[in-house]
Design a protein around this motif. Structure first.
Motif, PDB file in Angstrom:
ATOM      1  N   ARG A 107      -0.382  10.075   8.135  1.00 39.39           N
ATOM      2  CA  ARG A 107       0.138  11.433   7.908  1.00 39.39           C
ATOM      3  C   ARG A 107      -0.497  12.128   6.716  1.00 39.39           C
ATOM      4  N   GLY A 108      -1.097  11.345   5.819  1.00 43.57           N
ATOM      5  CA  GLY A 108      -1.710  11.953   4.633  1.00 43.57           C
ATOM      6  C   GLY A 108      -0.717  12.256   3.520  1.00 43.57           C
ATOM      7  N   LEU A 109       0.426  11.594   3.517  1.00 43.52           N
ATOM      8  CA  LEU A 109       1.397  11.793   2.429  1.00 43.52           C
ATOM      9  C   LEU A 109       0.920  11.012   1.192  1.00 43.52           C
ATOM     10  N   PRO A 110       1.340  11.458  -0.017  1.00 44.13           N
ATOM     11  CA  PRO A 110       0.760  10.881  -1.241  1.00 44.13           C
ATOM     12  C   PRO A 110       1.019   9.376  -1.393  1.00 44.13           C
ATOM     13  N   LEU A 111      -0.070   8.641  -1.617  1.00 40.68           N
ATOM     14  CA  LEU A 111       0.035   7.182  -1.698  1.00 40.68           C
ATOM     15  C   LEU A 111       0.808   6.732  -2.934  1.00 40.68           C
ATOM     16  N   ASP A 112       0.718   7.507  -4.030  1.00 41.11           N
ATOM     17  CA  ASP A 112       1.452   7.093  -5.237  1.00 41.11           C
ATOM     18  C   ASP A 112       2.960   7.236  -5.020  1.00 41.11           C
ATOM     19  N   LEU A 113       3.344   8.284  -4.305  1.00 38.14           N
ATOM     20  CA  LEU A 113       4.769   8.470  -3.989  1.00 38.14           C
ATOM     21  C   LEU A 113       5.253   7.338  -3.070  1.00 38.14           C
ATOM     22  N   ILE A 114       4.437   6.977  -2.089  1.00 40.80           N
ATOM     23  CA  ILE A 114       4.806   5.895  -1.165  1.00 40.80           C
ATOM     24  C   ILE A 114       4.952   4.585  -1.928  1.00 40.80           C
ATOM     25  N   ALA A 115       4.064   4.337  -2.870  1.00 40.70           N
ATOM     26  CA  ALA A 115       4.163   3.104  -3.663  1.00 40.70           C
ATOM     27  C   ALA A 115       5.488   3.089  -4.433  1.00 40.70           C
ATOM     28  N   ARG A 116       5.866   4.246  -4.990  1.00 48.48           N
ATOM     29  CA  ARG A 116       7.132   4.291  -5.756  1.00 48.48           C
ATOM     30  C   ARG A 116       8.332   4.100  -4.835  1.00 48.48           C
ATOM     31  N   LEU A 117       8.268   4.760  -3.657  1.00 51.20           N
ATOM     32  CA  LEU A 117       9.395   4.625  -2.709  1.00 51.20           C
ATOM     33  C   LEU A 117       9.506   3.190  -2.198  1.00 51.20           C
ATOM     34  N   ASN A 118       8.372   2.569  -1.921  1.00 50.27           N
ATOM     35  CA  ASN A 118       8.401   1.168  -1.472  1.00 50.27           C
ATOM     36  C   ASN A 118       9.033   0.280  -2.535  1.00 50.27           C
ATOM     37  N   ALA A 119       8.634   0.494  -3.788  1.00 46.64           N
ATOM     38  CA  ALA A 119       9.169  -0.334  -4.872  1.00 46.64           C
ATOM     39  C   ALA A 119      10.673  -0.091  -5.038  1.00 46.64           C
ATOM     40  N   PHE A 120      11.084   1.178  -4.888  1.00 47.10           N
ATOM     41  CA  PHE A 120      12.500   1.529  -5.029  1.00 47.10           C
ATOM     42  C   PHE A 120      13.322   0.901  -3.896  1.00 47.10           C
ATOM     43  N   ALA A 121      12.813   1.051  -2.659  1.00 47.64           N
ATOM     44  CA  ALA A 121      13.574   0.565  -1.495  1.00 47.64           C
ATOM     45  C   ALA A 121      13.708  -0.955  -1.492  1.00 47.64           C
ATOM     46  N   THR A 122      12.699  -1.639  -1.992  1.00 56.95           N
ATOM     47  CA  THR A 122      12.713  -3.109  -1.935  1.00 56.95           C
ATOM     48  C   THR A 122      13.247  -3.725  -3.221  1.00 56.95           C
ATOM     49  N   ARG A 123      13.439  -2.884  -4.242  1.00 60.02           N
ATOM     50  CA  ARG A 123      13.733  -3.354  -5.605  1.00 60.02           C
ATOM     51  C   ARG A 123      12.742  -4.463  -5.990  1.00 60.02           C
ATOM     52  N   GLY A 124      11.496  -4.204  -5.635  1.00 63.44           N
ATOM     53  CA  GLY A 124      10.393  -5.062  -6.084  1.00 63.44           C
ATOM     54  C   GLY A 124      10.158  -6.300  -5.231  1.00 63.44           C
ATOM     55  N   LEU A 125      10.922  -6.471  -4.172  1.00 61.65           N
ATOM     56  CA  LEU A 125      10.713  -7.658  -3.331  1.00 61.65           C
ATOM     57  C   LEU A 125       9.415  -7.511  -2.519  1.00 61.65           C
ATOM     58  N   MET A 126       8.541  -8.484  -2.658  1.00 52.80           N
ATOM     59  CA  MET A 126       7.281  -8.468  -1.905  1.00 52.80           C
ATOM     60  C   MET A 126       7.242  -9.669  -0.973  1.00 52.80           C
ATOM     61  N   PRO A 127       6.537  -9.534   0.149  1.00 58.29           N
ATOM     62  CA  PRO A 127       6.403 -10.703   1.038  1.00 58.29           C
ATOM     63  C   PRO A 127       5.612 -11.818   0.353  1.00 58.29           C
ATOM     64  N   ASP A 128       5.941 -13.067   0.692  1.00 53.90           N
ATOM     65  CA  ASP A 128       5.119 -14.189   0.215  1.00 53.90           C
ATOM     66  C   ASP A 128       3.782 -14.192   0.951  1.00 53.90           C
ATOM     67  N   LYS A 129       3.825 -13.807   2.214  1.00 56.74           N
ATOM     68  CA  LYS A 129       2.587 -13.720   3.002  1.00 56.74           C
ATOM     69  C   LYS A 129       2.759 -12.665   4.078  1.00 56.74           C
ATOM     70  N   THR A 130       1.674 -11.952   4.336  1.00 54.28           N
ATOM     71  CA  THR A 130       1.672 -10.917   5.379  1.00 54.28           C
ATOM     72  C   THR A 130       0.549 -11.221   6.358  1.00 54.28           C
ATOM     73  N   PHE A 131       0.849 -11.126   7.632  1.00 51.74           N
ATOM     74  CA  PHE A 131      -0.164 -11.315   8.666  1.00 51.74           C
ATOM     75  C   PHE A 131      -0.448  -9.958   9.309  1.00 51.74           C
ATOM     76  N   LEU A 132      -1.690  -9.530   9.193  1.00 49.20           N
ATOM     77  CA  LEU A 132      -2.091  -8.260   9.806  1.00 49.20           C
ATOM     78  C   LEU A 132      -2.810  -8.568  11.110  1.00 49.20           C
ATOM     79  N   LEU A 133      -2.176  -8.200  12.224  1.00 48.98           N
ATOM     80  CA  LEU A 133      -2.810  -8.382  13.544  1.00 48.98           C
ATOM     81  C   LEU A 133      -3.643  -7.143  13.818  1.00 48.98           C
ATOM     82  N   ASP A 134      -4.922  -7.267  13.532  1.00 46.72           N
ATOM     83  CA  ASP A 134      -5.812  -6.104  13.552  1.00 46.72           C
ATOM     84  C   ASP A 134      -6.450  -5.928  14.928  1.00 46.72           C
ATOM     85  N   LEU A 135      -6.513  -4.675  15.355  1.00 46.71           N
ATOM     86  CA  LEU A 135      -7.010  -4.368  16.700  1.00 46.71           C
ATOM     87  C   LEU A 135      -7.523  -2.923  16.712  1.00 46.71           C
ATOM     88  N   PRO A 136      -8.634  -2.634  17.421  1.00 51.27           N
ATOM     89  CA  PRO A 136      -9.025  -1.228  17.550  1.00 51.27           C
ATOM     90  C   PRO A 136      -7.893  -0.456  18.232  1.00 51.27           C
TER      91      PRO A 136
END
Ligand code: TMP
Length: 209
Positions: A107-136
């Protein structure tokens, strides 16, 4: 903070996330782990209602971002944190990286705002591991039936190409956390590769309830 393990699964629709999560949940359960499976948007009753609004309603880009963040805050507090505290292996279908890819790059929304919202919504919880299933994107979309497509799936191919680059940027930013799996491979091969990456990270069974 917990003895559980938090795993997230990212990538386009049509990339086989659900198949891999189902297979992995079975494998972990057979080994004796307690698995909690959740998804975003979704997770509990509130999250699933927000999901319905997001995927089928007419929502502005700004409202869309805030609703994904709201669903995340609810999923983390109601489902993910309690399960981790109980020592479960939590499998979450999409998390913060999807918001960076879809709302940030798509969508082109500001990445810095998204980073802040992600941190706020999770209260800093990050995954131990993420699997990205990449495909065209064209491959992912062609694997879906039109009736299965949500509002975001029906965006242009260009949008989905930006989303894919967004996911690949998240890998560059956090290569230790995010493992890229080639989703064009047969499901069994992907499951084997995923397991090879995950196995060393699994907590000893004695510490898992
Ligand atoms: P799903 O079909 O994999 O459950 O995902 C639902 C849709 O929501 C999918 O098109 C991707 C989109 N989405 C976002 O745009 N941003 C987000 O933060 C999340 C979690 C999903």
């Amino acid at each position: 903070m917990s003895q559980g393990l938090f795993l997230t699964f990212e990538g386009p629709d049509g990339g086989g996330k659900t198949t891999q999560i189902t297979r992995l949940a079975e494998r972990l359960t057979v080994q004796g782990y307690t698995v909690t499976r959740t998804r975003e948007p979704g997770g509990d009753l509130v999250g699933e209602k927000v999901r319905d609004l997001l995927l089928h309603g007419a929502v502005s880009p700004e409202a869309e971002l805030l609703l994904f963040a709201a669903a995340r805050a609810q999923n983390v507090e109601a489902v993910v944190r309690p399960a981790l505290e109980a020592g479960h292996v939590v499998l979450c279908d999409r998390f913060t990286d999807s918001t960076i890819a879809y709302q940030g790059y798509g969508r082109g929304l500001p990445l810095d705002l998204i980073a802040r919202l992600n941190a706020f919504a999770t209260r800093g919880l990050m995954p131990d591991k993420t699997f990205l299933l990449d495909l065209p994107p064209a491959t992912g979309l062609s694997r879906q039936r039109a009736s299965e497509q949500d509002r975001l799936d029906r965006e242009t191919l260009d949008f989905h190409q930006r989303v894919r680059s967004g996911f690949l940027e998240t890998v560059k930013a956090d290569p230790d956390r995010i493992a890229v799996l080639d989703a064009s491979r047969p499901a069994l091969d992907i499951a084997d590769r995923l397991w090879a990456i995950l196995e060393p990270l699994l907590p000893p069974l004695t510490t898992v309830s």
